[in-house]
Scaffold this motif. Sequence first.
Motif, PDB file in Angstrom:
ATOM      1  N   UNK A   1       0.812  -1.217   0.000  1.00  0.00           N
ATOM      2  CA  UNK A   1       0.000   0.000   0.000  1.00  0.00           C
ATOM      3  C   UNK A   1       0.848   1.271   0.000  1.00  0.00           C
ATOM      4  N   UNK A   2       2.093   1.148  -0.458  1.00  0.00           N
ATOM      5  CA  UNK A   2       2.938   2.315  -0.674  1.00  0.00           C
ATOM      6  C   UNK A   2       3.586   2.903   0.565  1.00  0.00           C
ATOM      7  N   UNK A   3       3.501   2.210   1.691  1.00  0.00           N
ATOM      8  CA  UNK A   3       4.112   2.715   2.920  1.00  0.00           C
ATOM      9  C   UNK A   3       5.644   2.604   2.820  1.00  0.00           C
ATOM     10  N   UNK A   4       6.395   3.592   3.322  1.00  0.00           N
ATOM     11  CA  UNK A   4       7.868   3.517   3.281  1.00  0.00           C
ATOM     12  C   UNK A   4       8.388   2.495   4.304  1.00  0.00           C
TER      13      UNK A   4
ATOM     14  N   UNK B   1       1.411   6.682  12.863  1.00  0.00           N
ATOM     15  CA  UNK B   1      -0.033   6.856  12.656  1.00  0.00           C
ATOM     16  C   UNK B   1      -0.448   6.418  11.254  1.00  0.00           C
ATOM     17  N   UNK B   2       0.373   6.722  10.260  1.00  0.00           N
ATOM     18  CA  UNK B   2       0.073   6.293   8.891  1.00  0.00           C
ATOM     19  C   UNK B   2       0.029   4.766   8.811  1.00  0.00           C
ATOM     20  N   UNK B   3       0.963   4.108   9.484  1.00  0.00           N
ATOM     21  CA  UNK B   3       0.993   2.647   9.484  1.00  0.00           C
ATOM     22  C   UNK B   3      -0.212   2.077  10.211  1.00  0.00           C
ATOM     23  N   UNK B   4      -0.566   2.665  11.342  1.00  0.00           N
ATOM     24  CA  UNK B   4      -1.748   2.199  12.079  1.00  0.00           C
ATOM     25  C   UNK B   4      -3.008   2.333  11.240  1.00  0.00           C
ATOM     26  N   UNK B   5      -3.141   3.447  10.531  1.00  0.00           N
ATOM     27  CA  UNK B   5      -4.315   3.664   9.687  1.00  0.00           C
ATOM     28  C   UNK B   5      -4.399   2.606   8.588  1.00  0.00           C
TER      29      UNK B   5
END
Length: 165
Positions: A38-41, A147-151
């Motif tokens: 999902x494009x997460x770094x 927070x981005x990862x949790x979402x």
Amino acid sequence: MAAPRRTTAGLDLEFPQSLAVHQHYADAQRAVDYLADHGFPVQNCMIVGTDLKQVERITGRLTTARVAGLGVISGLWLGLFVGLILVMFGDGGALAIIASTALLGALFGVIWALLGYASTKGTRDFSSVSVVVATRYEVLVEHKYRQQALDLLAALPGALPDPFA
């Protein structure tokens, strides 16, 4: 007194925070793979195995005859290897060189194995294999991306197990 050197140089995150703790490595890997898809770094993530334990599986009983046999086989392989090296870089009868080094290797192997077995004085009359395994796998992420990862992981069933359950 100088601080001890860390062996994790190059693996550290600046300020890691926990995303989830899993009982199985595959679950932690699945969560990081989902983030990557999902494009997460994901270069800002770590999977850390904790609560280490050693597991030893007994594979058989050791007797003098078994130790001698294993020593012969081990020495034979070593002798064959040395013989092949000598044949490649030397002159002379290849068969005689390989046969003599194999026999000398077998003799060396059986003597060495029996000496090692005798040195235990019967305190370890079994063979085994062992491995160190983690009992928990924690997914850590750089604090800026938590927070981005949790979402993202909220949409993946089982990706955020309740550590207090």
